[in-house]
Design an enzyme around this catalytic site. Structure first.
Site, PDB file in Angstrom:
ATOM      1  CE  LYS A  93      -4.768   4.003   4.444  1.00 41.83           C
ATOM      2  NZ  LYS A  93      -4.641   4.252   5.461  1.00 41.83           N
ATOM      3  NE  ARG A 106     -21.819  -3.847  11.829  1.00 45.58           N
ATOM      4  CZ  ARG A 106     -19.917  -3.391  12.976  1.00 45.58           C
ATOM      5  NH1 ARG A 106     -19.299  -2.475  12.302  1.00 45.58           N
ATOM      6  NH2 ARG A 106     -20.491  -3.966  13.777  1.00 45.58           N
ATOM      7  CE  LYS A 108     -21.672  -2.213  16.201  1.00 47.56           C
ATOM      8  NZ  LYS A 108     -21.775  -2.381  17.688  1.00 47.56           N
ATOM      9  CD  GLN A 111     -18.037   1.404  16.917  1.00 50.54           C
ATOM     10  OE1 GLN A 111     -18.904   0.714  16.633  1.00 50.54           O
ATOM     11  NE2 GLN A 111     -17.359   0.455  17.830  1.00 50.54           N
ATOM     12  CG  HIS A 119      -6.649   8.300  11.861  1.00 54.94           C
ATOM     13  ND1 HIS A 119      -5.378   9.036  11.463  1.00 54.94           N
ATOM     14  CD2 HIS A 119      -7.329   6.790  11.871  1.00 54.94           C
ATOM     15  CE1 HIS A 119      -4.901   7.409  11.413  1.00 54.94           C
ATOM     16  NE2 HIS A 119      -5.879   6.539  10.847  1.00 54.94           N
ATOM     17  CE  LYS A 173     -13.587  -4.519  21.713  1.00 55.13           C
ATOM     18  NZ  LYS A 173     -14.587  -4.024  23.069  1.00 55.13           N
ATOM     19  CB  THR A 177      -5.190   1.224  21.811  1.00 59.03           C
ATOM     20  OG1 THR A 177      -7.030   0.874  21.856  1.00 59.03           O
ATOM     21  CG2 THR A 177      -5.231   2.805  21.512  1.00 59.03           C
ATOM     22  CD  GLN A 180      -3.978   2.473  15.273  1.00 62.75           C
ATOM     23  OE1 GLN A 180      -3.495   3.351  14.333  1.00 62.75           O
ATOM     24  NE2 GLN A 180      -5.308   2.594  14.326  1.00 62.75           N
TER      25      GLN A 180
END
Length: 239
Positions: A93, A106, A108, A111, A119, A173, A177, A180
């Site tokens: 973790k 990067r 991004k 995101q 989380h 994708k 999800t 999850q």
């Protein structure tokens, strides 16, 4: 593990890096090409998660652990479970925090969402508490479930590194999800069972924290799923 302050300091440092310092550093710089590094990182994550999953099943959940009520184990394998499952999971973790760092490097930043940061932050805190106070027993079921899910998730990430077409595949994708959401739903039920189980010798206090935590994660991931794959996929009607 003696005191929470090093962990708290690390998490505060993580938040400052990914939300303030690193984005500012990257403002006038081009995105880094981390393709090979991320591929290696994903491969290592798959191996580590597979190791923890195997040990959790071998030492507990496929041998003598009960899904309904599993007290903290004090048997001959208790120390081995604490080290090879709980502590190893805690280290994974911590390594997960690099996910966010890679996003920022990067460029991004989109995101680096509340869901993503919350989380990762929350899982480090939960893993630390498990190792500190209850390294085994009922709540450690989340290690097995989460490790299995992360094997799938990092396999997907590894595929997207080598083949950009997977990034465009909504099929992949969407199902990642869904897995999850299923994960947090299973854990939500598992911790609810601990609260209602009669004469269970495992402390109920962790369930009072993990039930709302997992419910919140179900809501957040479901909202993300709706906005990304349902609402965004609806055709826009002409006025």
């Amino acid at each position: 593990m003696r005191t929470p302050w090093p962990g708290i300091a690390l998490l505060v440092f993580y938040l400052m890096v990914v939300l303030k310092w690193l984005p500012k550093y990257m403002e006038d710089r081009p995105a880094y090409n981390l393709r090979k590094l991320i591929a290696l990182y994903n491969a290592v994550q798959i191996v580590c998660c597979a190791y923890v999953l195997y040990q959790s099943l071998r030492l507990g959940w496929l041998s003598h652990y009960s899904l309904v009520c599993q007290p903290l184990d004090y048997g001959p394998q208790a120390d081995e479970y604490a080290w090879k499952v709980c502590y190893a999971y805690f280290l994974i973790k911590l390594a997960d925090l690099f996910d966010t760092v890679f996003f920022v490097l990067r460029k991004k930043q989109n995101q680096v969402s509340f869901l993503h940061v919350y989380h990762h932050f929350g899982m480090v805190a939960v893993a630390w508490g498990m190792v500190k106070w209850l390294p085994g027993g009922h709540t450690s079921f989340l290690v097995s479930v989460n490790s299995f899910v992360h094997i799938i998730m990092y396999m997907y990430y590894l595929l997207t590194v080598w083949d950009d077409s997977y990034k465009q595949s909504l099929w992949w994708k969407k199902h990642v999800t869904q897995i999850q959401i299923l994960q947090f739903s299973i854990l939500l039920v598992h911790f609810c069972v601990l609260v209602v189980a009669d004469e269970c010798r495992f402390p109920r206090q962790p369930a009072y924290i993990l039930i709302p935590q997992n419910l919140f994660m179900v809501i957040l991931f479901s909202d993300f799923y709706y906005r990304t794959y349902i609402k965004a996929g609806k055709p826009i009607k002409d006025k």
